[in-house]
Design a protein around this motif. Structure first.
Motif, PDB file in Angstrom:
ATOM      1  N   TYR A  50       0.817  -1.214   0.000  1.00 32.79           N
ATOM      2  CA  TYR A  50       0.000   0.000   0.000  1.00 32.79           C
ATOM      3  C   TYR A  50       0.850   1.264   0.000  1.00 32.79           C
ATOM      4  CZ  TYR A  50      -4.143  -2.850   0.686  1.00 32.79           C
ATOM      5  OH  TYR A  50      -5.152  -3.773   0.515  1.00 32.79           O
ATOM      6  N   ALA A  51       2.055   1.197   0.590  1.00 34.92           N
ATOM      7  CA  ALA A  51       2.946   2.356   0.538  1.00 34.92           C
ATOM      8  C   ALA A  51       3.314   2.672  -0.906  1.00 34.92           C
ATOM      9  CB  ALA A  51       4.204   2.085   1.359  1.00 34.92           C
ATOM     10  N   GLY A  52       3.640   1.630  -1.683  1.00 39.01           N
ATOM     11  CA  GLY A  52       3.958   1.843  -3.089  1.00 39.01           C
ATOM     12  C   GLY A  52       2.748   2.225  -3.916  1.00 39.01           C
ATOM     13  N   ALA A  53       1.586   1.675  -3.536  1.00 39.74           N
ATOM     14  CA  ALA A  53       0.365   1.924  -4.313  1.00 39.74           C
ATOM     15  C   ALA A  53      -0.068   3.387  -4.257  1.00 39.74           C
ATOM     16  CB  ALA A  53      -0.762   1.028  -3.815  1.00 39.74           C
ATOM     17  N   ILE A  54       0.221   4.081  -3.159  1.00 35.78           N
ATOM     18  CA  ILE A  54      -0.165   5.503  -3.095  1.00 35.78           C
ATOM     19  C   ILE A  54       0.955   6.421  -3.573  1.00 35.78           C
ATOM     20  CG2 ILE A  54      -1.761   5.116  -1.173  1.00 35.78           C
ATOM     21  CD1 ILE A  54       0.632   6.971   0.274  1.00 35.78           C
ATOM     22  N   ALA A  55       2.211   5.955  -3.451  1.00 35.77           N
ATOM     23  CA  ALA A  55       3.333   6.844  -3.754  1.00 35.77           C
ATOM     24  C   ALA A  55       3.437   7.167  -5.237  1.00 35.77           C
ATOM     25  CB  ALA A  55       4.643   6.233  -3.255  1.00 35.77           C
ATOM     26  N   ILE A  56       3.328   6.149  -6.102  1.00 37.54           N
ATOM     27  CA  ILE A  56       3.531   6.400  -7.537  1.00 37.54           C
ATOM     28  C   ILE A  56       2.425   7.273  -8.139  1.00 37.54           C
ATOM     29  CG2 ILE A  56       3.410   5.240  -9.793  1.00 37.54           C
ATOM     30  CD1 ILE A  56       5.482   3.368  -8.948  1.00 37.54           C
ATOM     31  N   PRO A  57       1.124   6.973  -7.940  1.00 35.24           N
ATOM     32  CA  PRO A  57       0.109   7.880  -8.508  1.00 35.24           C
ATOM     33  C   PRO A  57       0.141   9.279  -7.892  1.00 35.24           C
ATOM     34  CG  PRO A  57      -0.904   6.168  -7.150  1.00 35.24           C
ATOM     35  CD  PRO A  57       0.512   5.788  -7.327  1.00 35.24           C
ATOM     36  N   GLN A  58       0.481   9.358  -6.596  1.00 29.92           N
ATOM     37  CA  GLN A  58       0.592  10.676  -5.959  1.00 29.92           C
ATOM     38  C   GLN A  58       1.746  11.470  -6.571  1.00 29.92           C
ATOM     39  OE1 GLN A  58       0.242  10.609  -1.656  1.00 29.92           O
ATOM     40  NE2 GLN A  58       1.546  12.410  -1.461  1.00 29.92           N
ATOM     41  N   PHE A  59       2.853  10.792  -6.815  1.00 26.77           N
ATOM     42  CA  PHE A  59       3.995  11.441  -7.478  1.00 26.77           C
ATOM     43  C   PHE A  59       3.599  11.920  -8.873  1.00 26.77           C
ATOM     44  CE2 PHE A  59       7.451  10.898 -10.554  1.00 26.77           C
ATOM     45  CZ  PHE A  59       8.412  11.768 -10.047  1.00 26.77           C
ATOM     46  N   ALA A  60       2.890  11.053  -9.602  1.00 27.43           N
ATOM     47  CA  ALA A  60       2.501  11.398 -10.971  1.00 27.43           C
ATOM     48  C   ALA A  60       1.599  12.624 -11.017  1.00 27.43           C
ATOM     49  CB  ALA A  60       1.805  10.212 -11.626  1.00 27.43           C
ATOM     50  N   GLN A  61       0.701  12.748 -10.047  1.00 22.38           N
ATOM     51  CA  GLN A  61      -0.243  13.867 -10.056  1.00 22.38           C
ATOM     52  C   GLN A  61       0.354  15.154  -9.492  1.00 22.38           C
ATOM     53  OE1 GLN A  61      -4.579  12.876  -9.196  1.00 22.38           O
ATOM     54  NE2 GLN A  61      -3.623  11.014  -8.428  1.00 22.38           N
ATOM     55  N   THR A  62       1.076  15.052  -8.382  1.00 27.00           N
ATOM     56  CA  THR A  62       1.538  16.270  -7.699  1.00 27.00           C
ATOM     57  C   THR A  62       2.843  16.816  -8.268  1.00 27.00           C
ATOM     58  OG1 THR A  62       2.692  14.953  -6.017  1.00 27.00           O
ATOM     59  CG2 THR A  62       0.418  15.594  -5.548  1.00 27.00           C
ATOM     60  N   VAL A  63       3.702  15.953  -8.779  1.00 28.71           N
ATOM     61  CA  VAL A  63       5.009  16.411  -9.264  1.00 28.71           C
ATOM     62  C   VAL A  63       5.020  16.575 -10.779  1.00 28.71           C
ATOM     63  CG1 VAL A  63       7.487  15.898  -9.366  1.00 28.71           C
ATOM     64  CG2 VAL A  63       6.172  15.328  -7.307  1.00 28.71           C
ATOM     65  N   ILE A  64       4.533  15.542 -11.494  1.00 23.60           N
ATOM     66  CA  ILE A  64       4.583  15.589 -12.963  1.00 23.60           C
ATOM     67  C   ILE A  64       3.370  16.311 -13.546  1.00 23.60           C
ATOM     68  CG2 ILE A  64       4.858  14.188 -15.052  1.00 23.60           C
ATOM     69  CD1 ILE A  64       6.020  12.006 -13.414  1.00 23.60           C
ATOM     70  N   GLY A  65       2.239  16.268 -12.826  1.00 20.08           N
ATOM     71  CA  GLY A  65       1.044  16.946 -13.318  1.00 20.08           C
ATOM     72  C   GLY A  65       0.102  16.067 -14.098  1.00 20.08           C
ATOM     73  N   TYR A  66       0.144  14.739 -13.880  1.00 13.67           N
ATOM     74  CA  TYR A  66      -0.782  13.835 -14.547  1.00 13.67           C
ATOM     75  C   TYR A  66      -2.198  14.034 -14.008  1.00 13.67           C
ATOM     76  CZ  TYR A  66       2.841  10.893 -16.750  1.00 13.67           C
ATOM     77  OH  TYR A  66       3.865  10.416 -17.520  1.00 13.67           O
ATOM     78  N   THR A  67      -3.172  13.708 -14.849  1.00 11.37           N
ATOM     79  CA  THR A  67      -4.556  13.685 -14.373  1.00 11.37           C
ATOM     80  C   THR A  67      -4.772  12.401 -13.565  1.00 11.37           C
ATOM     81  OG1 THR A  67      -5.325  12.513 -16.338  1.00 11.37           O
ATOM     82  CG2 THR A  67      -5.317  14.939 -16.420  1.00 11.37           C
ATOM     83  N   ALA A  68      -5.899  12.345 -12.853  1.00 15.67           N
ATOM     84  CA  ALA A  68      -6.210  11.156 -12.065  1.00 15.67           C
ATOM     85  C   ALA A  68      -6.340   9.922 -12.955  1.00 15.67           C
ATOM     86  CB  ALA A  68      -7.502  11.376 -11.279  1.00 15.67           C
ATOM     87  N   THR A  69      -6.854  10.113 -14.166  1.00 10.60           N
ATOM     88  CA  THR A  69      -7.010   8.985 -15.097  1.00 10.60           C
ATOM     89  C   THR A  69      -5.662   8.399 -15.489  1.00 10.60           C
ATOM     90  OG1 THR A  69      -9.043   9.953 -15.979  1.00 10.60           O
ATOM     91  CG2 THR A  69      -7.940   8.270 -17.324  1.00 10.60           C
ATOM     92  N   TRP A  70      -4.731   9.264 -15.882  1.00 12.19           N
ATOM     93  CA  TRP A  70      -3.413   8.789 -16.298  1.00 12.19           C
ATOM     94  C   TRP A  70      -2.638   8.203 -15.116  1.00 12.19           C
ATOM     95  CZ3 TRP A  70      -1.761   7.663 -20.943  1.00 12.19           C
ATOM     96  CH2 TRP A  70      -2.407   8.250 -22.046  1.00 12.19           C
ATOM     97  N   ALA A  71      -2.825   8.784 -13.939  1.00 11.66           N
ATOM     98  CA  ALA A  71      -2.170   8.220 -12.751  1.00 11.66           C
ATOM     99  C   ALA A  71      -2.713   6.826 -12.448  1.00 11.66           C
ATOM    100  CB  ALA A  71      -2.390   9.142 -11.551  1.00 11.66           C
ATOM    101  N   GLY A  72      -4.019   6.636 -12.665  1.00  2.91           N
ATOM    102  CA  GLY A  72      -4.606   5.315 -12.457  1.00  2.91           C
ATOM    103  C   GLY A  72      -4.136   4.299 -13.482  1.00  2.91           C
ATOM    104  N   LEU A  73      -3.921   4.766 -14.720  1.00  2.00           N
ATOM    105  CA  LEU A  73      -3.445   3.861 -15.774  1.00  2.00           C
ATOM    106  C   LEU A  73      -2.040   3.330 -15.477  1.00  2.00           C
ATOM    107  CD1 LEU A  73      -4.717   5.715 -18.976  1.00  2.00           C
ATOM    108  CD2 LEU A  73      -5.540   3.530 -18.061  1.00  2.00           C
ATOM    109  N   ILE A  74      -1.283   4.059 -14.679  1.00  7.74           N
ATOM    110  CA  ILE A  74       0.053   3.582 -14.298  1.00  7.74           C
ATOM    111  C   ILE A  74      -0.058   2.293 -13.489  1.00  7.74           C
ATOM    112  CG2 ILE A  74       2.079   4.107 -12.847  1.00  7.74           C
ATOM    113  CD1 ILE A  74       1.665   7.053 -13.588  1.00  7.74           C
ATOM    114  N   LEU A  75      -1.127   2.173 -12.689  1.00  8.71           N
ATOM    115  CA  LEU A  75      -1.280   1.016 -11.810  1.00  8.71           C
ATOM    116  C   LEU A  75      -1.822  -0.214 -12.533  1.00  8.71           C
ATOM    117  CD1 LEU A  75      -2.897   2.772  -8.698  1.00  8.71           C
ATOM    118  CD2 LEU A  75      -0.480   2.346  -9.122  1.00  8.71           C
ATOM    119  N   SER A  76      -2.559  -0.013 -13.617  1.00  4.31           N
ATOM    120  CA  SER A  76      -3.274  -1.120 -14.260  1.00  4.31           C
ATOM    121  C   SER A  76      -2.380  -2.259 -14.745  1.00  4.31           C
ATOM    122  CB  SER A  76      -4.111  -0.585 -15.425  1.00  4.31           C
ATOM    123  OG  SER A  76      -5.021   0.396 -14.962  1.00  4.31           O
ATOM    124  N   PRO A  77      -1.289  -2.001 -15.470  1.00  6.76           N
ATOM    125  CA  PRO A  77      -0.461  -3.125 -15.954  1.00  6.76           C
ATOM    126  C   PRO A  77       0.111  -3.981 -14.828  1.00  6.76           C
ATOM    127  CG  PRO A  77       0.060  -1.121 -17.145  1.00  6.76           C
ATOM    128  CD  PRO A  77      -0.817  -0.721 -16.000  1.00  6.76           C
TER     129      PRO A  77
END
Length: 264
Positions: free
Chosen positions: A39-66
């Protein structure tokens, strides 16, 4: 003085005698560690994608799918391996794979691309295929059948509670380490540091060439450098979180060998 009496119920809500079984006790520890790291990893990567890189919630979620697909593909393979190798070896391999994946994830950079983030998350979840089923199998393998009800409740509690702890620690660590890195980088963000002045001047020349007035260009250049400074501090903070989770995963590996040497 008053004498207190300890009354033990004949039928307690949860029978703690389940922890007398070595495999069960160690299985709870291992599933707790798995939940916390997962769970630590599950929140860190999408949070990084949204807050630092500027991804939307959709694209941040797509990172987790594969990552989910990686687990689906690997679980049947792990099921066959459990018939060949001792289960504790497979679990140890799972934590080692997960630790290596988080070590890879710690190599973050501000301009990391979508493909790399997907690979990082897929590598993290690949280790889960070697953990969930094998841990569950060996945890209940030597436990008396009449204790299965109490054991299942406690086992699920360990996974969920430590998962929540992993989320809380990761979130708190991101904030704390960001502040630490900001204070460290601040010593270089000074007019007395030549590279800092050169960076300001470079941004200022670019903004002036785009038509900004000289005074406004300087203020805008300072603002852009400050944003860059904050972004760098945040990237370093997320890298620290991944390094910490990698260290926890590697530290759990020796405990796997306390389990009985049985095959699934």
């Amino acid at each position: 003085g008053a004498i207190g009496w300890l009354v033990i119920a004949k039928k307690p809500v949860v029978n703690l005698e389940v922890f007398k079984d070595k495999n069960y006790a160690m299985g709870c520890v291992l599933i707790g560690a798995t939940g916390g790291i997962l769970y630590a990893g599950a929140i860190a990567i999408p949070q990084f994608a949204q807050t630092v890189i500027g991804y939307t919630a959709t694209w941040a979620g797509l990172i987790l799918s594969p990552g989910g697909l990686a687990v689906i593909i690997l679980i049947p393979i792990v099921g066959r391996l459990m018939k060949i190798f001792q289960t504790r070896f497979i679990i140890a391999a799972g934590f080692f794979i997960m630790g290596s994946a988080f070590l890879f994830s710690s190599m973050l950079v501000p301009n990391v691309d979508f493909r790399t983030l997907v690979l990082m998350r897929a590598a993290q979840t690949a280790g889960l295929a070697f953990l969930f089923v094998p841990i569950s199998t060996i945890t209940f393998s030597t436990l008396p059948r009449e204790l299965n009800g109490d054991a299942t409740a406690l086992y699920a509690m360990f996974r969920n509670v430590f998962g929540s702890i992993g989320i809380s620690l990761a979130s708190a660590m991101i904030i704390e380490r960001t502040q630490v890195h900001q204070s460290y980088l601040a010593q270089w963000a000074s007019p007395f540091h030549a590279p800092f002045n050169e960076l300001i001047a470079r941004y200022e020349r670019t903004l002036t060439a785009m038509g900004r007035a000289a005074g406004a260009a300087h203020d805008a250049a300072v603002g852009q450098v400050y944003q860059l400074y904050r972004e760098q501090a945040a990237v370093l903070a997320y890298s620290d979180v991944f390094l910490f989770t990698a260290a926890v995963a590697f530290a759990v590996v020796p405990f796997c060998f306390i389990l009985s040497g049985v095959k699934g």
